[in-house]
Design an enzyme around this catalytic site. Structure first.
Site, PDB file in Angstrom:
ATOM      1  N   HIS A 487       0.836  -1.210   0.000  1.00 38.45           N
ATOM      2  CA  HIS A 487       0.000   0.000   0.000  1.00 38.45           C
ATOM      3  C   HIS A 487       0.872   1.261   0.000  1.00 38.45           C
ATOM      4  CE1 HIS A 487      -3.610   2.423   1.322  1.00 38.45           C
ATOM      5  NE2 HIS A 487      -2.630   3.193   1.788  1.00 38.45           N
ATOM      6  N   GLU A 488       1.806   1.329   0.954  1.00 42.13           N
ATOM      7  CA  GLU A 488       2.648   2.529   1.058  1.00 42.13           C
ATOM      8  C   GLU A 488       3.544   2.683  -0.164  1.00 42.13           C
ATOM      9  OE1 GLU A 488       1.913   4.732   3.131  1.00 42.13           O
ATOM     10  OE2 GLU A 488       0.644   3.510   4.435  1.00 42.13           O
ATOM     11  N   HIS A 491       1.851   4.630  -2.865  1.00 43.96           N
ATOM     12  CA  HIS A 491       2.014   6.088  -2.715  1.00 43.96           C
ATOM     13  C   HIS A 491       3.380   6.527  -3.247  1.00 43.96           C
ATOM     14  CE1 HIS A 491      -1.629   6.991  -0.554  1.00 43.96           C
ATOM     15  NE2 HIS A 491      -1.329   6.251   0.495  1.00 43.96           N
ATOM     16  N   HIS A 494       3.534   6.684  -6.960  1.00 44.25           N
ATOM     17  CA  HIS A 494       2.789   7.859  -7.428  1.00 44.25           C
ATOM     18  C   HIS A 494       3.703   9.091  -7.366  1.00 44.25           C
ATOM     19  CE1 HIS A 494      -1.382  10.091  -7.199  1.00 44.25           C
ATOM     20  NE2 HIS A 494      -0.759  10.286  -8.330  1.00 44.25           N
TER      21      HIS A 494
END
Length: 704
Positions: A487-488, A491, A494
């Protein structure tokens, strides 16, 4: 180790020529090995700050000591003054937007870095200096957002239709976003009201910090109030016991009940902070021309307004209601089976009994999975996935003395096969005293095209709370930890791939309800056997994780998932009411009680005030729904674009081109449309979330 298999490869020679004039670092090594047990000793002898440092934190020379924050701040403020003068004297044109972005960058380079240091640095002096820098720069930003002359220079550009029509879409959007910042700060008001807006913003900043600290503080109780046989579950302090959390996983119903009632007991000071925070936000919103704070906060988001959010949450709640009821019935039966004396399902039971049901139905013992998820293996899995999907590799890079704040922090270079070095990720993965127990992504420096034509590389930190490895073994992750890591890293990618011209919209600097899409999408990859099979190997034997174990794990997450989602809907509805029409019709606690019983379905517990622990009210005020809406978009992207082949390079490139590359430089709904080739409706969002709750028939039958 067997985990690292084919990843011990050197950089191709051709790549050396394209690293933007930078020689390939001889200190780069394969990412997995940097997290191997053998290499968890420090790669350098000195942490950030202190005599003998070669540099300061993150390579910023001034930050070799806490006092350096003052120096960095003064330098940024001096630079910003010059840029304000330049902006005011420059004729309208694309250069206006570039100067505004330079101004934003000069302040963000200190404020963003300080934002991380104030919560994560082990040295209190560094944390205090960073906190002060954040506050000072925040105050300057609020003043700049109400600087009439500065605003006029931008207004002249926006009023010139000929120049505006000649600008590219990204430059136009960034100019409009800067104007939006002025407008929501009350630039159109008279001087007295503008000053009031600045004062309100500064007060809100202080209240947010105070409220956030209060959400984590433990509650004390006289130890004699609790039965002797459960006291050992809490930290003793003289005649008192400290209750620092909900003990949600404890099998003893009485411990969970005591923890819930004590930890969530109302606190008058924290209640006053929350009431003043909500009232101040509302006053500010109305002062600058919005009906409510929610209307102000949702401008420019995917949802656009509170009405759409309300519609989304109501429709989702309707769709979930029967499933949630079934989930509560299953939990109640399980509670009756384990505790016949007291079978009423209470809020402290939901997390525990849903976990019991998962474990019983699918035999999910995290201990069975951990040996297959060594940290090094998981990092290699991410490396492999990014390489196949996006042509990107992760390499560990040697740090200079003073560059990092803890010996176990690792620095990763993110390298594209043809474009070269894209940026850096600092991995602060391990637990330590005074480090917050939360997983998050921090932008330390945004990417942007500099005036000299070079690209300012983005720098981010990923912070996790992993346990240190046992002697002789690598760090082993539970399935939940592995999913959080993915998940992290979503980020982080991105941030690396949102290579915008302007740092004001770089990477994750985009509307909140879109910012979570790339990270949640990574969870779908983390739960796909084809992806997991690339890296999950037993750290001792090299045996791959059996397919049925992955299937069972994925299916177990659907047990009581409707009730879990209903809980999130309750939080999101509560957040919307608190930031809706003021004055509130009832107290925040009465609103909590009413909303909990109407939306969630489990009874409110007298004398508790869960809202005083709702830390997301600070960073996600009026935007808590974002997690659900982002999950809906991620679900649609996964099913339509990656479910068939999670390694599809053409689809990976489309994902980068349509969704990651723009950062916040394009309207979020347009990015979603570009990826899905259609404009999703509220009903589409709801259907995507609800369809994720359906069991996979093959696994269900196999396990039955």
């Amino acid at each position: 180790s067997a985990m690292l298999g084919g990843w011990r490869r050197a950089l191709p020679a051709a790549l050396c020529r394209v690293l933007r004039g930078r020689a390939v670092s001889t200190s780069w090594c394969p990412v997995g090995s940097a997290f191997d047990a053998k290499l968890q000793q420090p790669l350098q002898p000195l942490r950030g700050g202190g005599a003998g440092s070669d540099t300061g934190l993150f390579g910023v020379p001034e930050l070799s000591c806490p006092e350096g924050f003052q120096e960095a701040q003064d330098k940024a403020l001096q630079e910003s003054e010059q840029l304000v003068q330049k902006a005011c004297s420059t004729p309208p044109g694309p250069e206006t937007v570039m100067i505004f972005d330079q101004l934003s960058d000069s302040l963000c380079r200190v404020a963003d870095l300080a934002d991380f240091v104030k919560v994560a640095h082990p040295d209190f002096a560094f944390r205090e200096a960073a906190e002060e820098a954040c506050r000072n720069i925040g105050t300057v930003v609020e003043k700049l957002n109400t600087d009439v002359e500065l605003c006029q220079s931008l207004r002249r550009l926006l009023a010139d239709e000929i120049i505006m029509s000649s600008l590219d879409p990204e430059t136009r959007r960034v100019a409009e976003l800067f104007m939006f910042d002025f407008e929501i700060s009350g630039i159109h008001l008279d001087e007295e009201k503008r000053k009031k807006a600045v004062d309100l913003n500064v007060r809100i900043l202080d209240l947010c910090n105070e409220f956030l600290i209060g959400t984590h503080l433990p509650n004390k109780i006289d130890k004699h109030v609790l039965p002797e046989h459960i006291r050992y579950n809490f930290t003793a302090e003289g005649n008192y016991l400290q209750v620092a959390g909900l003990h949600a996983d404890c099998p003893d119903d009485l411990v969970r009940e005591a923890a819930y009632k004590i930890f969530l007991h109302s606190n008058a000071q924290q209640l006053r902070r929350l009431e003043e925070l909500l009232a101040s936000r509302n006053s500010l919103a109305q002062l600058v021309g919005y009906d409510t704070f929610a209307h102000r906060a949702l401008q420019g988001t995917m949802a656009k307004n509170p009405e759409t959010v309300r519609q989304f949450l109501e429709k989702l709640s309707d769709q979930l209601s029967k499933r949630t009821q079934k989930d509560f019935e299953m939990m109640t039966k399980m509670k009756m089976k384990l505790n016949p004396q007291n079978s009423t399902l209470m809020p402290w039971d939901h997390p525990y009994y849903s976990g019991v049901l998962r474990a019983e139905r699918y035999n999910i013992d995290p201990g069975l999975y951990c040996p297959f998820f060594s940290l090094g293996a998981c990092m290699e899995g991410l490396n492999s996935l990014f390489s196949l999907l996006l042509g990107i590799s992760l390499y560990a890079e040697q740090t200079k003395r003073g560059e990092i704040w803890s010996d176990d922090v690792r620095k990763l270079a993110v390298v594209h096969e043809t474009e070269g070095l894209l940026g850096y990720i600092y991995c602060d993965f391990f637990q330590r005293p005074d480090k917050p127990h939360q997983d998050c992504h921090f932008t330390v420096r945004g990417g942007r095209l500099r005036e000299n034509g070079e690209y300012q590389l983005p720098v981010v930190v990923l912070m996790l709370s992993l346990p240190h490895s046992a002697r002789g073994a690598p760090t082993l992750l539970s399935p939940g930890m592995m999913e959080n890591l993915f998940h992290e890293m979503g980020h982080a990618m991105h941030s690396m791939l949102g290579r915008t011209r302007y740092q004001h919209v770089t990477g994750t600097r985009c509307p909140t309800d879109f910012a979570e899409v790339p990270s949640i999408l990574m969870e779908y990859f983390a739960n796909d056997y084809r992806v997991v099979n690339q890296f999950a190997r037993h750290y001792k034997t090299g045996q791959p994780l059996p397919k049925n174990m992955v299937s069972r794990l994925c299916e177990s997450k659907k047990v009581c998932a409707a009730a879990d989602m209903q809980l999130q809907v309750f939080y999101a509805v509560l957040d919307q009411i608190y930031h809706g029409k003021h004055p509130l019709k009832k107290s925040t606690t009465e609103i909590l009680k009413e909303t909990q019983e109407k939306v969630y379905g489990l009874p409110y517990v007298p004398n508790t005030a869960w809202q005083l622990r709702f830390s997301h009210l600070v960073g996600y005020g009026a935007k808590y729904y974002s997690y659900l809406m982002s999950r809906a978009v991620a679900s649609m992207v996964w099913k339509q674009c990656f479910a068939q082949n999670p390694f599809d390079r053409a689809m990976g490139e489309r994902y980068r081109r349509e969704m990651l590359a723009h950062g916040g430089g394009k309207e979020p709904i347009l990015m979603v449309q570009g990826m899905l080739q259609k404009s999703p409706s509220v009903e589409d969002f709801v259907d995507a979330l609800v369809s994720d709750l359906d069991h996979d028939f093959e696994t269900f039958i196999m396990d039955s």
